[in-house]
Design a protein around this motif. Structure first.
Motif, PDB file in Angstrom:
ATOM      1  N   ALA A 229      57.054  79.153 100.083  1.00 49.02           N
ATOM      2  CA  ALA A 229      57.164  79.990  98.896  1.00 49.02           C
ATOM      3  C   ALA A 229      56.461  81.321  99.125  1.00 49.02           C
ATOM      4  O   ALA A 229      55.373  81.375  99.706  1.00 49.02           O
ATOM      5  N   ASP A 230      57.091  82.405  98.669  1.00 48.30           N
ATOM      6  CA  ASP A 230      56.478  83.725  98.762  1.00 48.30           C
ATOM      7  C   ASP A 230      55.523  83.980  97.605  1.00 48.30           C
ATOM      8  O   ASP A 230      54.579  84.762  97.731  1.00 48.30           O
ATOM      9  N   GLN A 231      55.765  83.317  96.495  1.00 45.81           N
ATOM     10  CA  GLN A 231      54.918  83.442  95.315  1.00 45.81           C
ATOM     11  C   GLN A 231      54.927  82.123  94.569  1.00 45.81           C
ATOM     12  O   GLN A 231      55.971  81.477  94.460  1.00 45.81           O
ATOM     13  N   VAL A 232      53.778  81.706  94.067  1.00 43.79           N
ATOM     14  CA  VAL A 232      53.693  80.511  93.252  1.00 43.79           C
ATOM     15  C   VAL A 232      53.193  80.907  91.871  1.00 43.79           C
ATOM     16  O   VAL A 232      52.149  81.557  91.736  1.00 43.79           O
ATOM     17  N   ILE A 233      53.941  80.525  90.849  1.00 46.31           N
ATOM     18  CA  ILE A 233      53.572  80.789  89.460  1.00 46.31           C
ATOM     19  C   ILE A 233      53.010  79.506  88.861  1.00 46.31           C
ATOM     20  O   ILE A 233      53.668  78.458  88.905  1.00 46.31           O
ATOM     21  N   ASP A 234      51.812  79.577  88.325  1.00 50.22           N
ATOM     22  CA  ASP A 234      51.188  78.434  87.684  1.00 50.22           C
ATOM     23  C   ASP A 234      51.815  78.254  86.298  1.00 50.22           C
ATOM     24  O   ASP A 234      51.530  79.021  85.378  1.00 50.22           O
ATOM     25  N   TYR A 235      52.664  77.255  86.163  1.00 50.88           N
ATOM     26  CA  TYR A 235      53.377  77.068  84.901  1.00 50.88           C
ATOM     27  C   TYR A 235      52.451  76.624  83.776  1.00 50.88           C
ATOM     28  O   TYR A 235      52.825  76.692  82.601  1.00 50.88           O
ATOM     29  N   THR A 236      51.227  76.182  84.132  1.00 52.02           N
ATOM     30  CA  THR A 236      50.286  75.764  83.089  1.00 52.02           C
ATOM     31  C   THR A 236      49.536  76.954  82.481  1.00 52.02           C
ATOM     32  O   THR A 236      48.833  76.798  81.496  1.00 52.02           O
ATOM     33  N   ALA A 237      49.683  78.132  83.102  1.00 49.73           N
ATOM     34  CA  ALA A 237      48.901  79.297  82.669  1.00 49.73           C
ATOM     35  C   ALA A 237      49.616  80.164  81.647  1.00 49.73           C
ATOM     36  O   ALA A 237      49.005  81.080  81.078  1.00 49.73           O
TER      37      ALA A 237
ATOM     38  N   ASP B  40      61.768  75.760  76.333  1.00 44.63           N
ATOM     39  CA  ASP B  40      61.492  76.131  77.720  1.00 44.63           C
ATOM     40  C   ASP B  40      62.786  76.396  78.485  1.00 44.63           C
ATOM     41  O   ASP B  40      62.854  77.318  79.309  1.00 44.63           O
ATOM     42  N   ALA B  41      63.803  75.590  78.246  1.00 41.42           N
ATOM     43  CA  ALA B  41      65.087  75.816  78.907  1.00 41.42           C
ATOM     44  C   ALA B  41      65.674  77.165  78.488  1.00 41.42           C
ATOM     45  O   ALA B  41      66.177  77.930  79.320  1.00 41.42           O
ATOM     46  N   ALA B  42      65.584  77.479  77.199  1.00 40.24           N
ATOM     47  CA  ALA B  42      66.120  78.746  76.697  1.00 40.24           C
ATOM     48  C   ALA B  42      65.365  79.935  77.270  1.00 40.24           C
ATOM     49  O   ALA B  42      65.945  81.001  77.505  1.00 40.24           O
ATOM     50  N   ALA B  43      64.068  79.765  77.532  1.00 46.62           N
ATOM     51  CA  ALA B  43      63.260  80.873  78.057  1.00 46.62           C
ATOM     52  C   ALA B  43      63.567  81.175  79.517  1.00 46.62           C
ATOM     53  O   ALA B  43      63.362  82.303  79.979  1.00 46.62           O
TER      54      ALA B  43
ATOM     55  N   PRO C 162      53.885  81.541  80.054  1.00 47.42           N
ATOM     56  CA  PRO C 162      55.325  81.608  80.298  1.00 47.42           C
ATOM     57  C   PRO C 162      55.647  82.072  81.721  1.00 47.42           C
ATOM     58  O   PRO C 162      55.014  83.008  82.233  1.00 47.42           O
ATOM     59  N   VAL C 163      56.612  81.420  82.337  1.00 45.78           N
ATOM     60  CA  VAL C 163      56.991  81.786  83.698  1.00 45.78           C
ATOM     61  C   VAL C 163      57.471  83.231  83.757  1.00 45.78           C
ATOM     62  O   VAL C 163      57.135  83.987  84.682  1.00 45.78           O
ATOM     63  N   GLY C 164      58.249  83.638  82.767  1.00 45.07           N
ATOM     64  CA  GLY C 164      58.797  84.995  82.778  1.00 45.07           C
ATOM     65  C   GLY C 164      57.739  86.079  82.793  1.00 45.07           C
ATOM     66  O   GLY C 164      57.958  87.158  83.358  1.00 45.07           O
ATOM     67  N   ALA C 165      56.580  85.803  82.199  1.00 46.48           N
ATOM     68  CA  ALA C 165      55.523  86.813  82.147  1.00 46.48           C
ATOM     69  C   ALA C 165      54.948  87.109  83.528  1.00 46.48           C
ATOM     70  O   ALA C 165      54.400  88.194  83.761  1.00 46.48           O
ATOM     71  N   ALA C 166      55.059  86.152  84.446  1.00 43.10           N
ATOM     72  CA  ALA C 166      54.515  86.337  85.789  1.00 43.10           C
ATOM     73  C   ALA C 166      55.574  86.741  86.801  1.00 43.10           C
ATOM     74  O   ALA C 166      55.267  86.922  87.981  1.00 43.10           O
ATOM     75  N   LEU C 167      56.797  86.911  86.348  1.00 45.51           N
ATOM     76  CA  LEU C 167      57.912  87.194  87.250  1.00 45.51           C
ATOM     77  C   LEU C 167      58.176  88.686  87.293  1.00 45.51           C
ATOM     78  O   LEU C 167      58.329  89.338  86.259  1.00 45.51           O
TER      79      LEU C 167
END
Length: 310
Positions: free
Chosen positions: A190-198, A222-225, A200-205
């Motif tokens: 992986a080039d980047q790992v997003i901590d899903y517990t921290a 979560d699916a809609a996001a 929304p995923v989109g905020a770190a993308l």
């Protein structure tokens, strides 16, 4: 009559439904081989099967011996079988289960030579998770060099193979994982790992992705996001909760179920022997611990692949 031990369910229920039985060692029928099991590996869907959640579309006759993945040594060959010899190291996916045992009768047509570069037991992690990953990445995701790929749920057994195969294809891999899986996911490419517990995923993308590979069950919010994170013209492939993009987004989406494919499995074995794909074994447990492994999985406390050794 030679007896052997096996782990079976006689009824659907919680993990306590798993019983350790002594049964006659099977003999190979026409087209079968008898495999001395080096290991099977645990897949979370087996806990769902044990609980009766898959009965509507995956009914089994009870009692049912668990274990879809098998790695082992050919012990006996049935009539009509060519291309295998006693002593061959093999690996395969058994759609009727039975590998949670000392021996299992397996159709020769679903077996391939096990990788030579890893311990035989480790090869048991390949079939179910590896085939799912291969088909998600190459067949349905059509991942190619230069694409941005979001792997949602990279810390699981399927996720490790998805991450490695997407990286092997030359994609930029952005993976979601919890803190305890971050280092492993980075090692897997992986080039980047997003901590899903921290959060929304989109905020770190940083910008949209070409392909979303979803590997985890999700609630509707979560699916809609996740759907809007894919660029117009991109693709969503989910092996768990279906994710539906907006009708006018230009994003295609599919929910996939992996199939047994020996050509894909043989290709995975080649990548393992070439050093392009590693097998991440988080732990190895004896057959007597299978119920505990089911409990740990249902509590969300399993990382990577767990081997079950008879």
């Amino acid at each position: 009559m030679t007896m052997m031990k096996t782990a079976r369910i006689h009824e659907y229920g919680d993990a306590s439904a798993i019983r350790h039985d002594s049964v006659p060692r099977p003999r190979p029928a026409f087209g079968d081989v008898l495999v001395r099991v080096a290991a099977t590996s645990f897949n979370p869907t087996e806990a769902a099967l044990r609980a009766g959640l898959l009965h509507a579309f995956l009914p089994v006759d009870l009692p049912h011996a668990l274990g879809w993945d098998v790695a082992g040594t050919v012990a006996e060959i049935g009539a009509g079988v060519e291309g295998f010899a006693v002593g061959d190291r093999v690996v395969g996916r058994l759609d009727d289960g039975g590998a949670a045992a000392e021996y299992v009768r397996a159709p020769a047509a679903v077996l391939v030579a096990a990788p030579a570069s890893v311990p035989l037991a480790h090869a048991a992690a390949l079939p179910v998770a590896g085939l799912t990953a291969w088909q998600a990445v190459f067949e349905h995701g059509k991942v190619a060099a230069g694409q941005r790929v979001l792997v949602n749920g990279a810390g699981g057994g399927v996720g490790g193979f998805v991450t490695q195969l997407a990286a092997y294809a030359g994609a930029e891999v952005i993976a979601t994982a919890g803190p305890r899986s971050t280092e492993a996911v980075l090692r897997q490419g992986a080039d980047q790992v997003i901590d899903y517990t921290a959060g929304p995923v989109g905020a770190a993308l940083d910008g949209p992705v070409d392909i979303l590979l979803n590997l985890v069950p999700l609630g509707p919010p979560d699916a809609a996001a996740l759907a809007p994170l894919v660029r117009p013209g991109g693709r969503i492939v989910s092996i768990a909760t279906p994710i539906e993009p907006a009708a006018d987004s230009g994003v295609s989406a599919m929910h996939m179920v992996a199939r047994n494919d020996v050509a894909h499995l043989a290709a995975l074995v080649e990548l393992v022997d070439a050093g392009a794909v590693g097998i991440d074994i988080s732990e190895s447990r004896p057959l007597a611990d299978l119920a505990e492994v089911h409990r740990l999985s249902e509590a969300g406390r399993i990382r990577g692949k767990v081997l079950i050794v008879p």
